[in-house]
Design a protein around this motif. Sequence first.
Motif, mmCIF file in Angstrom:
data_model
loop_
_atom_site.group_PDB
_atom_site.id
_atom_site.type_symbol
_atom_site.label_atom_id
_atom_site.label_comp_id
_atom_site.label_asym_id
_atom_site.label_seq_id
_atom_site.Cartn_x
_atom_site.Cartn_y
_atom_site.Cartn_z
ATOM 1 N N GLY A 95 6.042 -4.652 -5.247
ATOM 2 C CA GLY A 95 7.010 -5.478 -5.950
ATOM 3 C C GLY A 95 6.443 -6.858 -6.242
ATOM 4 O O GLY A 95 5.582 -7.366 -5.520
ATOM 5 N N GLN A 96 6.950 -7.470 -7.309
ATOM 6 C CA GLN A 96 6.471 -8.807 -7.668
ATOM 7 C C GLN A 96 6.698 -9.801 -6.543
ATOM 8 O O GLN A 96 5.902 -10.727 -6.351
ATOM 9 C CB GLN A 96 7.161 -9.271 -8.952
ATOM 10 C CG GLN A 96 6.620 -10.598 -9.482
ATOM 11 C CD GLN A 96 7.174 -10.946 -10.843
ATOM 12 O OE1 GLN A 96 7.590 -10.060 -11.601
ATOM 13 N NE2 GLN A 96 7.199 -12.219 -11.178
ATOM 14 N N GLN A 97 7.761 -9.599 -5.764
ATOM 15 C CA GLN A 97 8.055 -10.520 -4.663
ATOM 16 C C GLN A 97 6.998 -10.400 -3.563
ATOM 17 O O GLN A 97 6.806 -11.330 -2.771
ATOM 18 C CB GLN A 97 9.462 -10.259 -4.111
ATOM 19 C CG GLN A 97 9.590 -9.257 -2.986
ATOM 20 C CD GLN A 97 9.218 -7.835 -3.350
ATOM 21 O OE1 GLN A 97 9.218 -7.464 -4.518
ATOM 22 N NE2 GLN A 97 8.884 -7.033 -2.354
ATOM 23 N N ALA A 98 6.270 -9.271 -3.500
ATOM 24 C CA ALA A 98 5.187 -9.094 -2.530
ATOM 25 C C ALA A 98 3.829 -9.420 -3.133
ATOM 26 O O ALA A 98 2.911 -9.840 -2.423
ATOM 27 C CB ALA A 98 5.185 -7.662 -2.001
ATOM 28 N N LEU A 99 3.681 -9.239 -4.439
ATOM 29 C CA LEU A 99 2.404 -9.540 -5.100
ATOM 30 C C LEU A 99 2.169 -11.037 -5.209
ATOM 31 O O LEU A 99 1.036 -11.509 -5.004
ATOM 32 C CB LEU A 99 2.392 -8.907 -6.496
ATOM 33 C CG LEU A 99 1.181 -9.242 -7.366
ATOM 34 C CD1 LEU A 99 -0.111 -8.754 -6.723
ATOM 35 C CD2 LEU A 99 1.352 -8.647 -8.769
ATOM 36 N N GLU A 100 3.203 -11.792 -5.542
ATOM 37 C CA GLU A 100 2.992 -13.229 -5.760
ATOM 38 C C GLU A 100 2.419 -13.937 -4.529
ATOM 39 O O GLU A 100 1.533 -14.785 -4.680
ATOM 40 C CB GLU A 100 4.289 -13.884 -6.235
ATOM 41 C CG GLU A 100 4.609 -13.560 -7.683
ATOM 42 C CD GLU A 100 5.741 -14.406 -8.251
ATOM 43 O OE1 GLU A 100 6.230 -15.304 -7.528
ATOM 44 O OE2 GLU A 100 6.127 -14.168 -9.407
ATOM 45 N N PRO A 101 2.867 -13.647 -3.293
ATOM 46 C CA PRO A 101 2.216 -14.288 -2.148
ATOM 47 C C PRO A 101 0.725 -13.979 -2.028
ATOM 48 O O PRO A 101 -0.058 -14.831 -1.577
ATOM 49 C CB PRO A 101 2.997 -13.733 -0.950
ATOM 50 C CG PRO A 101 4.348 -13.427 -1.497
ATOM 51 C CD PRO A 101 4.089 -12.914 -2.880
ATOM 52 N N VAL A 102 0.298 -12.792 -2.427
ATOM 53 C CA VAL A 102 -1.131 -12.459 -2.416
ATOM 54 C C VAL A 102 -1.881 -13.337 -3.412
ATOM 55 O O VAL A 102 -2.956 -13.895 -3.103
ATOM 56 C CB VAL A 102 -1.340 -10.970 -2.748
ATOM 57 C CG1 VAL A 102 -2.825 -10.635 -2.829
ATOM 58 C CG2 VAL A 102 -0.657 -10.086 -1.709
ATOM 59 N N LEU A 103 -1.323 -13.479 -4.594
ATOM 60 C CA LEU A 103 -1.950 -14.337 -5.601
ATOM 61 C C LEU A 103 -1.945 -15.802 -5.157
ATOM 62 O O LEU A 103 -2.935 -16.517 -5.356
ATOM 63 C CB LEU A 103 -1.217 -14.185 -6.935
ATOM 64 C CG LEU A 103 -1.310 -12.805 -7.595
ATOM 65 C CD1 LEU A 103 -0.313 -12.697 -8.733
ATOM 66 C CD2 LEU A 103 -2.719 -12.541 -8.111
ATOM 67 N N LEU A 104 -0.853 -16.236 -4.565
ATOM 68 C CA LEU A 104 -0.769 -17.621 -4.109
ATOM 69 C C LEU A 104 -1.775 -17.903 -3.000
ATOM 70 O O LEU A 104 -2.336 -19.013 -2.925
ATOM 71 C CB LEU A 104 0.651 -17.933 -3.627
ATOM 72 C CG LEU A 104 1.714 -18.009 -4.732
ATOM 73 C CD1 LEU A 104 3.107 -18.006 -4.128
ATOM 74 C CD2 LEU A 104 1.498 -19.254 -5.592
ATOM 75 N N ALA A 105 -2.028 -16.927 -2.133
ATOM 76 C CA ALA A 105 -3.040 -17.106 -1.088
ATOM 77 C C ALA A 105 -4.423 -17.273 -1.698
ATOM 78 O O ALA A 105 -5.222 -18.102 -1.241
ATOM 79 C CB ALA A 105 -3.014 -15.921 -0.128
ATOM 80 N N LYS A 106 -4.711 -16.516 -2.745
ATOM 81 C CA LYS A 106 -6.005 -16.670 -3.425
ATOM 82 C C LYS A 106 -6.082 -18.017 -4.125
ATOM 83 O O LYS A 106 -7.132 -18.677 -4.108
ATOM 84 C CB LYS A 106 -6.201 -15.527 -4.416
ATOM 85 C CG LYS A 106 -7.487 -15.598 -5.238
ATOM 86 C CD LYS A 106 -8.735 -15.617 -4.384
ATOM 87 C CE LYS A 106 -8.977 -14.313 -3.662
ATOM 88 N NZ LYS A 106 -10.305 -14.284 -2.992
ATOM 89 N N VAL A 107 -4.987 -18.456 -4.718
ATOM 90 C CA VAL A 107 -4.952 -19.778 -5.347
ATOM 91 C C VAL A 107 -5.251 -20.862 -4.315
ATOM 92 O O VAL A 107 -6.001 -21.820 -4.581
ATOM 93 C CB VAL A 107 -3.583 -20.013 -6.017
ATOM 94 C CG1 VAL A 107 -3.386 -21.486 -6.360
ATOM 95 C CG2 VAL A 107 -3.457 -19.159 -7.275
ATOM 96 N N ALA A 108 -4.683 -20.727 -3.118
ATOM 97 C CA ALA A 108 -4.933 -21.713 -2.061
ATOM 98 C C ALA A 108 -6.410 -21.745 -1.683
ATOM 99 O O ALA A 108 -6.967 -22.818 -1.415
ATOM 100 C CB ALA A 108 -4.076 -21.396 -0.840
ATOM 101 N N GLU A 109 -7.069 -20.596 -1.668
ATOM 102 C CA GLU A 109 -8.503 -20.552 -1.377
ATOM 103 C C GLU A 109 -9.310 -21.293 -2.430
ATOM 104 O O GLU A 109 -10.384 -21.828 -2.144
ATOM 105 C CB GLU A 109 -8.992 -19.102 -1.323
ATOM 106 C CG GLU A 109 -8.517 -18.289 -0.135
ATOM 107 C CD GLU A 109 -9.047 -16.873 -0.202
ATOM 108 O OE1 GLU A 109 -10.045 -16.640 -0.924
ATOM 109 O OE2 GLU A 109 -8.454 -15.989 0.448
ATOM 110 N N LEU A 110 -8.797 -21.301 -3.656
ATOM 111 C CA LEU A 110 -9.517 -21.881 -4.788
ATOM 112 C C LEU A 110 -8.959 -23.253 -5.148
ATOM 113 O O LEU A 110 -9.022 -23.681 -6.294
ATOM 114 C CB LEU A 110 -9.417 -20.939 -5.990
ATOM 115 C CG LEU A 110 -10.004 -19.538 -5.776
ATOM 116 C CD1 LEU A 110 -9.587 -18.606 -6.905
ATOM 117 C CD2 LEU A 110 -11.528 -19.606 -5.687
ATOM 118 N N GLY A 111 -8.423 -23.950 -4.150
ATOM 119 C CA GLY A 111 -7.734 -25.214 -4.386
ATOM 120 C C GLY A 111 -8.568 -26.277 -5.064
ATOM 121 O O GLY A 111 -8.035 -27.168 -5.723
#
Length: 550
Positions: free
Chosen positions: A128-144
């Motif tokens: 679900g999108q509600q579970a996918l977005e946290p995965v993407l946000l975690a990758k965004v945090a890595e690439l801060g």
Amino acid sequence: MGASSIMTPVLIVGGGPVGLTLAIDLAHRGIKSIVIEERSEPMAHPKATLLGARSMELFRRWGMDRSVYDAAIPADNPYYIIFTTRLAGQELYRVQSPSIREMMTRDPVAAARFAEMRWSPYGKTQIGQQALEPVLLAKVAELGAFIDLRQGWRCERFTQDADGVTGHVVHIETDAKEDISALYLANCEGGVGPIRRQLGIRRNGRGKMRSNVSLFFRSKDFLEVHGRGLANLYFVFTPDCFGVFTAIDGEELWNFQYYFLDPARQAEPIDPEAILFRAMGKPFDFELLNITHWSHHQSVARKWRDDRVFLLGDSAHLFAPTGGVGMNTGIGDACDLAWKLEAVLKGWGGPRLLDSYERERKPIAVRNSIVSATNSDKTDMVMDETPEGIDLPGEAAALDRAELGRKIRWLSRQFSSAGVHLGYRYVASDIIVADGTLEPADDPSRLTPSTWPGSRAPHAWLDDGRSTLDLVGDIFVLLVLANETTELPSLIDAFAQAGVPVRVERIADPEIAALYEQPFVLVRPDGHVGWRGAGEPDDPAAIVRTLTGW
């Protein structure tokens, strides 16, 4: 451009899956961006629930595939789509696809059964999108260092001139205002938002098709009550409650899409308990988490670019969910635009490269949205023809169920969708070097792997356990197949002279050489074939100019 408080190469408006994918792809290419997102938390409702094989291949580049799997429906669960009268009533038919575990382990029994396991390392990934977005946000945090994510902000309007574009943004809670200057603006804000309205871009297509309401709920008893075991989708074919249940976490989170086949009923008051109990066929305990009203669409924006502003995802196209193609098409938009923005920002991309974004992606959106709409039409037709009393005892109802099962077997072919997700190609693109050969079949259900220029470079497993996909996807790559002794030095030199990054990868496997059809295949930074041939081209510099938009 007027003075602004912040500057960035790329301003991304919208921090959903498409906007975050664009930011991540740009970051891996060394391009900074600022992402503006109104929400301060991930999407609460599982708006989209399927990642197709191509999206998973793209996430593989950034090492995200395992994180997605960890957040998806449990890997060991078999992938079933079950068709019933009511969920606890009569089962009519079921379809199976490979599970995540079978894909991960390359299970030989499953591989012999499911053709899609030959075409990609991935199948359908239910998340679900509600579970996918946290995965993407975690990758965004890595690439801060490359991504400035600004949640709780809204872009109210923009201005642009010959030098750049400025987004005029406001903090939702404090009403603080800022201007963000950028060279390019990527509009990923969804189907409704001020950017597309300001541009005045209309949509073509069928438009709004059918209204629905989604009931997102928690129930620990759901599986026990219906007793059919875990499936990814459960379709309900009964005239008082047409719709589909979707497994969100495979344990206690579920969603029911209630279909208003009769437009006159869409204004009726929503009674979630009555709807869910009718669809189940009996009462059960549940906690309602969210209600969302929405519509099926088949719409594609007339323009995808206005000078320095680009439309991606739902701002460019709206889909019916049948086929799970909408979000995946948006992810493809992001990965097409990312390498082209990189090329232009680093100076080796020409003026035609950014124009090619619309020319390549818009036909894919038309193709995919029509496939999705056709899938929806087939389902609606069969549902509408379902007689009353389909779940009653007796010989007459049994005959009706047999006939309904026959129709469902026909429409269920839409769930074999590997060709939709993997088989799209860029036809008649002016940054692809065509070779005059016949285009492979474009079959929604099956893939014809090919290096026909414009196609996704085919997947095959290498001896070291990698996929051929692991050799491409960052810069231009010349694949040298089988036992060729040359590496096309004139072509490689033409890239060097133009300042365009390229490398050579050798593949010795004769079976892969046969799959790739030509001894030399040049793959673009997005993983699509740009040129292929049997030897040095007559004009290598012209090849490079074409591929880079000069």
